[in-house]
Every structure is written in structure tokens, then in C-alpha cells.
Design a protein around this motif. Structure first.
Motif, mmCIF file in Angstrom:
data_model
loop_
_atom_site.group_PDB
_atom_site.id
_atom_site.type_symbol
_atom_site.label_atom_id
_atom_site.label_comp_id
_atom_site.label_asym_id
_atom_site.label_seq_id
_atom_site.Cartn_x
_atom_site.Cartn_y
_atom_site.Cartn_z
ATOM 1 N N LYS A 1 64.317 14.914 -20.704
ATOM 2 C CA LYS A 1 63.723 14.715 -21.925
ATOM 3 C C LYS A 1 64.949 14.169 -22.889
ATOM 4 O O LYS A 1 65.772 14.546 -22.861
ATOM 5 C CB LYS A 1 63.067 15.927 -22.689
ATOM 6 C CG LYS A 1 62.614 15.750 -24.023
ATOM 7 C CD LYS A 1 61.960 17.105 -24.525
ATOM 8 C CE LYS A 1 61.526 16.833 -25.811
ATOM 9 N NZ LYS A 1 61.007 18.326 -26.568
ATOM 10 N N ASP A 2 64.490 12.946 -23.623
ATOM 11 C CA ASP A 2 65.348 12.361 -24.607
ATOM 12 C C ASP A 2 65.393 13.231 -25.740
ATOM 13 O O ASP A 2 64.383 13.007 -26.523
ATOM 14 C CB ASP A 2 65.106 10.779 -24.776
ATOM 15 C CG ASP A 2 66.105 10.066 -25.163
ATOM 16 O OD1 ASP A 2 67.238 10.723 -25.745
ATOM 17 O OD2 ASP A 2 66.053 8.756 -25.626
ATOM 18 N N GLY A 3 66.398 13.684 -26.089
ATOM 19 C CA GLY A 3 66.471 14.626 -27.354
ATOM 20 C C GLY A 3 67.390 13.895 -28.480
ATOM 21 O O GLY A 3 67.925 12.793 -28.263
ATOM 22 N N ALA A 4 67.400 14.462 -29.592
ATOM 23 C CA ALA A 4 68.384 13.840 -30.758
ATOM 24 C C ALA A 4 69.443 13.673 -30.332
ATOM 25 O O ALA A 4 70.281 12.832 -31.003
ATOM 26 C CB ALA A 4 67.953 14.670 -31.934
ATOM 27 N N ASP A 5 70.224 14.532 -29.476
ATOM 28 C CA ASP A 5 71.697 14.329 -28.981
ATOM 29 C C ASP A 5 71.766 13.888 -27.511
ATOM 30 O O ASP A 5 72.755 14.315 -26.905
ATOM 31 C CB ASP A 5 72.227 15.908 -28.916
ATOM 32 C CG ASP A 5 72.190 16.547 -30.511
ATOM 33 O OD1 ASP A 5 72.520 15.743 -31.497
ATOM 34 O OD2 ASP A 5 71.854 17.683 -30.708
ATOM 35 N N GLY A 6 70.654 13.172 -27.119
ATOM 36 C CA GLY A 6 70.952 12.475 -25.735
ATOM 37 C C GLY A 6 69.971 13.350 -24.715
ATOM 38 O O GLY A 6 68.929 14.412 -25.250
ATOM 39 N N PHE A 7 69.922 12.998 -23.670
ATOM 40 C CA PHE A 7 68.961 13.349 -22.420
ATOM 41 C C PHE A 7 69.501 15.116 -22.446
ATOM 42 O O PHE A 7 70.576 15.464 -22.278
ATOM 43 C CB PHE A 7 69.281 12.618 -21.146
ATOM 44 C CG PHE A 7 68.577 11.301 -21.303
ATOM 45 C CD1 PHE A 7 67.371 11.129 -21.490
ATOM 46 C CD2 PHE A 7 69.702 10.184 -21.010
ATOM 47 C CE1 PHE A 7 66.925 9.928 -21.733
ATOM 48 C CE2 PHE A 7 69.042 8.830 -20.873
ATOM 49 C CZ PHE A 7 67.814 8.814 -21.379
#
Length: 348
Positions: free
Chosen positions: A254-260
Motif C-alpha cells: 500500500k502506498d502511504g504518506a511515507d512511501g510503500f
């Protein structure tokens, strides 16, 4: 929700030159009470070889080599041998890994009779440009548009006259032949695909793969379905045969605010037709939560690649933050019972 126990870090990098940048993503095979581990060892400059160690029981380090077991020898792996997996089929061990030449990352195979001496068989996945892949794969039906996002690239490499191929990683054999044929998983992002019905691995020719790619959608096993795997999915551990089906521990991203964010996930495939998904957990089996999973060479990574079953406890070995190897454990029967609650035909 099934409960998973984080057993902690079982192997860390050392000052030895071949593994002073990290140890991660191991192939694992259990024989008797011993667990043999073939791990990706990273030296300075992101150059990977495969190291070896052995555990007495699931967690007690018993023996470790002070030099790599397998080193780079050929052009297709000149920058590294990465992320191995291993199974035993009949009287041979099949160790798959990603060969990286500095530009391309492709699934490769080595075989052994004794876990000491390995014979390299080279690249066993299609070696194809994205343009050709796209042309063949969409000849009959449209493919997931994410394939363009993850496999197309700028022209910077061509400017240097380098040949850029579609990355095809996470090659994982099923641990027995099915109807006397080899089956194996592989991954061209963003989905997991399967190669089925191969009588002899010599049959994996360019002509074979051209026909395979023309029917590409037929061979997609897993696609992103839930939030924790919304960006893409990839192979994890070799499938485990159970009465309910092939238990597959894979990774979801999952691509999150701080990267994958990489999590361990679980699904069941049909025993005689592994192209068919039976069930899948709608939540991650385990995910980055602890400091050594959250912080490292690549943050927020739990990347499962091997398992060992001791009585009813399944030990899952995984790369933690691309820097160290950790282990999680779960009730084997409990996991299967949990998965059956989420049979695919029950989806709404």
C-alpha cells in the motif's frame, strides 16, 4: 481475526564484507528439526550474494557460513542474486532467485541434490521489452492499466544503448508436480501470475512465452483487492499443501504518506487448479509495527519469503525493513480455519 506472534529478529548483518549492508528475504526449507536458510546478503554498492545458515528448531541459530554460498558469475546476475526461495521436488532442490544486472531484474533458477552444490540454469522468465509485452498481452483482452505504470519507463536507458526489459521477479515453484507438470508463480507488477503445465523446464522458450503472454489474463492468480494491498501484490513463500488447498503467504503493498508499506498476507489456491483462488484474508496477516520493521534500509517492510512448520505452529521468515531477517508464528490450523471464513464464493 487470527493472532500472529512476532518472534523477533533471527539474523542481522555483520561486519563481514559480503553482508555488511544487510541480510534479508531468505529461502527456507525444513528437514527434520533443522531449518536451512539461504538469505540475500548485501555488500556495499547494493551487490547481493546468497549466504547460508542453519537453525536447530525454528529460532536457534546453529551454524552460519562466513562467506557466501552462491556468488554472481554471469552477466544476467552481475549486480546481484536477490530474494531466493527454495522447494524440493522429488529428489532435487529448486532454488529460485532474482538476477539483477544493474538494469534488469529477472527470475532465475539453480538446482541442487545436496543443498551444497548448485547448478545454475539461468533466467527462466520471459525476457521481453514492455512494448512487446504490452502488444502480446493485449492482443486478446485489455490488461490492468497499472502494468503501464509499473513497467513503462523513461528513455534514459535507451540513450545509453542499454536493453531494458520488463522486471519479472518472485519466481516460486510449487513443491510438487501437479498432474506430472511443473507449476510456478512469478510476478510482473502489479499482479501475481502463474506458469502451469510445464512438462520439462527446457520448454520455457521464447515461443512458449509468446503464447503465454497472448493469454496473459488467464494466468493472473492474485490482483489487489483490499486496502492493505491496493498498490500491488507479489509472491512470498512457497505454497504449502493442505487438505483445504495451497496455502499461499504473499506480500501486499500500500502506498502511504511515507512511501510503500509491505505486509504479509494469506490466501488459498485450489489444489489441482492453482489458477483458482479459493479464499483470501481481508486484512494483513502481519504488517510493520515494530522498530526493526519500521526503520531500516527501506522503511515499513515485512516481506515474507519462507516458512517452516513445527507441529501446529507455522513459522514465517521475512525480511524486515530490507536490513534484517525476522520471524513470525501463527497457528497453522487456526490460519486455515480463518481463511475458510473468507471463501471467494462468499464475496458480495
Amino acid at each position: 481475526m487470527i493472532q500472529v506472534k512476532k518472534e523477533g529478529v533471527v539474523l542481522s548483518k555483520t561486519i563481514l564484507p559480503f553482508e555488511n549492508e544487510g541480510v534479508l528475504n531468505p529461502a527456507v526449507i525444513k528437514e527434520g528439526n533443522f531449518v536451512h536458510m539461504f538469505y540475500r546478503a548485501v555488500a556495499e554498492g547494493n551487490h547481493s550474494t546468497i549466504g547460508y545458515c542453519k537453525f536447530d528448531g525454528p529460532l536457534t541459530l546453529f551454524e552460519i557460513d562466513r562467506k557466501p554460498l552462491l556468488i554472481t558469475e554471469f552477466d544476467y546476475e552481475c549486480q546481484g542474486m536477490e530474494d531466493p526461495r527454495i522447494v524440493k521436488i522429488e529428489d532435487l532442490y529448486y532454488l529460485t532467485y532474482t538476477g539483477f544486472d544493474g538494469i534488469n531484474a529477472l527470475g532465475c533458477l539453480a538446482i541442487s541434490k545436496d543443498l551444497i552444490h548448485f547448478e545454475k540454469k539461468g533466467v527462466i522468465v520471459p525476457q521481453i521489452s514492455f512494448e512487446e509485452f504490452d502488444r502480446l498481452a493485449e492482443e486478446e483482452t485489455a490488461i490492468n492499466p497499472k502494468y503501464f505504470r509499473y513497467n513503462e519507463h523513461t528513455n534514459s536507458l535507451e540513450k545509453d544503448n542499454n536493453k531494458y526489459l520488463v522486471w519479472d521477479k518472485n519466481v516460486i515453484f510449487f513443491p510438487r508436480k501437479i498432474n506430472e507438470n511443473f507449476y510456478f508463480l512469478h510476478r510482473i507488477r502489479p499482479e501475481v501470475q502463474i506458469v502451469v503445465g510445464v512438462k520439462d523446464l527446457k520448454d520455457l522458450t521464447e515461443v512458449f512465452y509468446q503464447d503465454y503472454l497472448r493469454h496473459f489474463n488467464d494466468y493472473v492468480v492474485l490482483s489487489s483487492k483490499f486496502d492493505h494491498e491496493i498498490s500491488y501484490v507479489g509472491g512470498g513463500c512457497p505454497p504449502i499443501e493442505t487438505a483445504q488447498g495451497w496455502l499461499l503467504i504473499y506480500h501486499g503493498v500500500k502506498d502511504g504518506a511515507d512511501g510503500f508499506i509491505y505486509a504479509g498476507c494469506a490466501a488459498l489456491l485450489d489444489l489441482e487448479n492453482p489458477q483458482k483462488e479459493i479464499a483470501r484474508l481481508p486484512y494483513p496477516l502481519f504488517k510493520p509495527e515494530l522498530d526493526w520493521e519500521l526503520n531500516g534500509e527501506v522503511n515499513n517492510v515485512c516481506f515474507p519469503t519462507g516458512t517452516a512448520l513445527f507441529e501446529d505452529t507455522l513459522y514465517i521468515y521475512y525480511g524486515a525493513a530490507d536490513e534484517r531477517i525476522a520471524c513470525a508464528s501463527v497457528s497453522f490450523s487456526g490460519l486455515l480455519n480463518e481463511l475458510i471464513l473468507y471463501k471467494k464464493e462468499d464475496d458480495k
